[in-house]
Design a protein around this motif. Sequence first.
Motif, PDB file in Angstrom:
ATOM      1  N   ASP A   1       0.825  -1.217   0.000  1.00 24.10           N
ATOM      2  CA  ASP A   1       0.000   0.000   0.000  1.00 24.10           C
ATOM      3  C   ASP A   1       0.857   1.265   0.000  1.00 24.10           C
ATOM      4  O   ASP A   1       0.598   2.197  -0.769  1.00 24.10           O
ATOM      5  CB  ASP A   1      -0.922   0.021   1.224  1.00 24.10           C
ATOM      6  N   ALA A   2       1.870   1.290   0.852  1.00 28.25           N
ATOM      7  CA  ALA A   2       2.728   2.477   0.948  1.00 28.25           C
ATOM      8  C   ALA A   2       3.498   2.699  -0.355  1.00 28.25           C
ATOM      9  O   ALA A   2       3.631   3.840  -0.819  1.00 28.25           O
ATOM     10  CB  ALA A   2       3.698   2.331   2.113  1.00 28.25           C
ATOM     11  N   SER A   3       3.999   1.619  -0.937  1.00 28.22           N
ATOM     12  CA  SER A   3       4.761   1.749  -2.184  1.00 28.22           C
ATOM     13  C   SER A   3       3.884   2.272  -3.309  1.00 28.22           C
ATOM     14  O   SER A   3       4.308   3.133  -4.089  1.00 28.22           O
ATOM     15  CB  SER A   3       5.367   0.402  -2.573  1.00 28.22           C
ATOM     16  N   ILE A   4       2.666   1.773  -3.385  1.00 25.71           N
ATOM     17  CA  ILE A   4       1.738   2.249  -4.417  1.00 25.71           C
ATOM     18  C   ILE A   4       1.408   3.719  -4.191  1.00 25.71           C
ATOM     19  O   ILE A   4       1.385   4.507  -5.140  1.00 25.71           O
ATOM     20  CB  ILE A   4       0.482   1.366  -4.480  1.00 25.71           C
ATOM     21  N   GLN A   5       1.197   4.101  -2.945  1.00 28.06           N
ATOM     22  CA  GLN A   5       0.901   5.508  -2.651  1.00 28.06           C
ATOM     23  C   GLN A   5       2.079   6.402  -3.038  1.00 28.06           C
ATOM     24  O   GLN A   5       1.895   7.455  -3.642  1.00 28.06           O
ATOM     25  CB  GLN A   5       0.576   5.685  -1.166  1.00 28.06           C
ATOM     26  N   ARG A   6       3.270   5.958  -2.730  1.00 28.23           N
ATOM     27  CA  ARG A   6       4.453   6.749  -3.087  1.00 28.23           C
ATOM     28  C   ARG A   6       4.644   6.805  -4.600  1.00 28.23           C
ATOM     29  O   ARG A   6       5.076   7.823  -5.136  1.00 28.23           O
ATOM     30  CB  ARG A   6       5.691   6.206  -2.379  1.00 28.23           C
ATOM     31  N   PHE A   7       4.322   5.713  -5.285  1.00 27.14           N
ATOM     32  CA  PHE A   7       4.351   5.719  -6.752  1.00 27.14           C
ATOM     33  C   PHE A   7       3.372   6.756  -7.294  1.00 27.14           C
ATOM     34  O   PHE A   7       3.722   7.547  -8.178  1.00 27.14           O
ATOM     35  CB  PHE A   7       4.006   4.324  -7.293  1.00 27.14           C
ATOM     36  N   GLU A   8       2.150   6.762  -6.773  1.00 30.56           N
ATOM     37  CA  GLU A   8       1.141   7.723  -7.243  1.00 30.56           C
ATOM     38  C   GLU A   8       1.644   9.155  -7.067  1.00 30.56           C
ATOM     39  O   GLU A   8       1.488   9.995  -7.950  1.00 30.56           O
ATOM     40  CB  GLU A   8      -0.172   7.530  -6.492  1.00 30.56           C
ATOM     41  N   PHE A   9       2.242   9.413  -5.927  1.00 31.19           N
ATOM     42  CA  PHE A   9       2.759  10.742  -5.643  1.00 31.19           C
ATOM     43  C   PHE A   9       3.876  11.099  -6.627  1.00 31.19           C
ATOM     44  O   PHE A   9       3.906  12.206  -7.167  1.00 31.19           O
ATOM     45  CB  PHE A   9       3.262  10.781  -4.195  1.00 31.19           C
ATOM     46  N   CYS A  10       4.774  10.152  -6.884  1.00 33.95           N
ATOM     47  CA  CYS A  10       5.900  10.398  -7.805  1.00 33.95           C
ATOM     48  C   CYS A  10       5.446  10.597  -9.235  1.00 33.95           C
ATOM     49  O   CYS A  10       5.994  11.441  -9.948  1.00 33.95           O
ATOM     50  CB  CYS A  10       6.917   9.261  -7.724  1.00 33.95           C
ATOM     51  N   ILE A  11       4.452   9.840  -9.678  1.00 31.09           N
ATOM     52  CA  ILE A  11       4.003   9.990 -11.059  1.00 31.09           C
ATOM     53  C   ILE A  11       3.337  11.354 -11.247  1.00 31.09           C
ATOM     54  O   ILE A  11       3.513  12.011 -12.275  1.00 31.09           O
ATOM     55  CB  ILE A  11       3.115   8.810 -11.531  1.00 31.09           C
ATOM     56  N   GLU A  12       2.618  11.813 -10.225  1.00 29.75           N
ATOM     57  CA  GLU A  12       2.012  13.149 -10.290  1.00 29.75           C
ATOM     58  C   GLU A  12       3.098  14.220 -10.353  1.00 29.75           C
ATOM     59  O   GLU A  12       3.021  15.132 -11.183  1.00 29.75           O
ATOM     60  CB  GLU A  12       1.094  13.388  -9.090  1.00 29.75           C
ATOM     61  N   LEU A  13       4.083  14.110  -9.477  1.00 31.72           N
ATOM     62  CA  LEU A  13       5.186  15.082  -9.509  1.00 31.72           C
ATOM     63  C   LEU A  13       5.953  15.016 -10.820  1.00 31.72           C
ATOM     64  O   LEU A  13       6.402  16.042 -11.338  1.00 31.72           O
ATOM     65  CB  LEU A  13       6.132  14.840  -8.338  1.00 31.72           C
ATOM     66  N   SER A  14       6.111  13.815 -11.367  1.00 33.16           N
ATOM     67  CA  SER A  14       6.840  13.660 -12.629  1.00 33.16           C
ATOM     68  C   SER A  14       6.165  14.413 -13.760  1.00 33.16           C
ATOM     69  O   SER A  14       6.808  15.181 -14.486  1.00 33.16           O
ATOM     70  CB  SER A  14       6.977  12.181 -13.004  1.00 33.16           C
ATOM     71  N   TRP A  15       4.862  14.203 -13.927  1.00 36.99           N
ATOM     72  CA  TRP A  15       4.213  14.859 -15.067  1.00 36.99           C
ATOM     73  C   TRP A  15       4.122  16.363 -14.859  1.00 36.99           C
ATOM     74  O   TRP A  15       4.258  17.129 -15.812  1.00 36.99           O
ATOM     75  CB  TRP A  15       2.870  14.218 -15.419  1.00 36.99           C
ATOM     76  N   LYS A  16       3.944  16.796 -13.618  1.00 37.87           N
ATOM     77  CA  LYS A  16       3.884  18.239 -13.372  1.00 37.87           C
ATOM     78  C   LYS A  16       5.253  18.890 -13.563  1.00 37.87           C
ATOM     79  O   LYS A  16       5.353  20.031 -14.032  1.00 37.87           O
ATOM     80  CB  LYS A  16       3.308  18.518 -11.991  1.00 37.87           C
TER      81      LYS A  16
END
Length: 129
Positions: free
Chosen positions: A32-47
């Motif tokens: 769960d934590a890894s997926i949440q951190r992935f979601e956060f990173c992908i958002e930061l990546s595209w922005k």
Amino acid sequence: MSVDLKLDALGKALQRFHESLQYDESQPLVVDASIQRFEFCIELSWKTLKACLAQEGITANTPRESMQQAFAAHWFDDEKAWLSMLKDRNLTSHTYKEDLALEIYRRLPSHYQAMQALHTHLTSRFGHY
């Protein structure tokens, strides 16, 4: 937020994402934590991509547009991998199924590597910190 600040935030988020991938997947909290951190990173990546593209005079308003424009600019070489990351982000953001979560979790190391490589490239090109 300036490109430098976005790059800095992305770098810190990627460090946290990498930390989460060091633990065993047998722990549901790790998945769960890894997926949440992935979601956060992908958002930061595209922005971050969007901001860097804007500095080049290229407009991109959505995650998909940002990734397509970055691929066209040769900032990464595997557009399919990045579009797969978007798909995984959408799947994890809108539904939660344990088998799907594990399937996505197992792709996270390659997602991390792609995001880290992009961060390194963008920092060398746009970073001033």
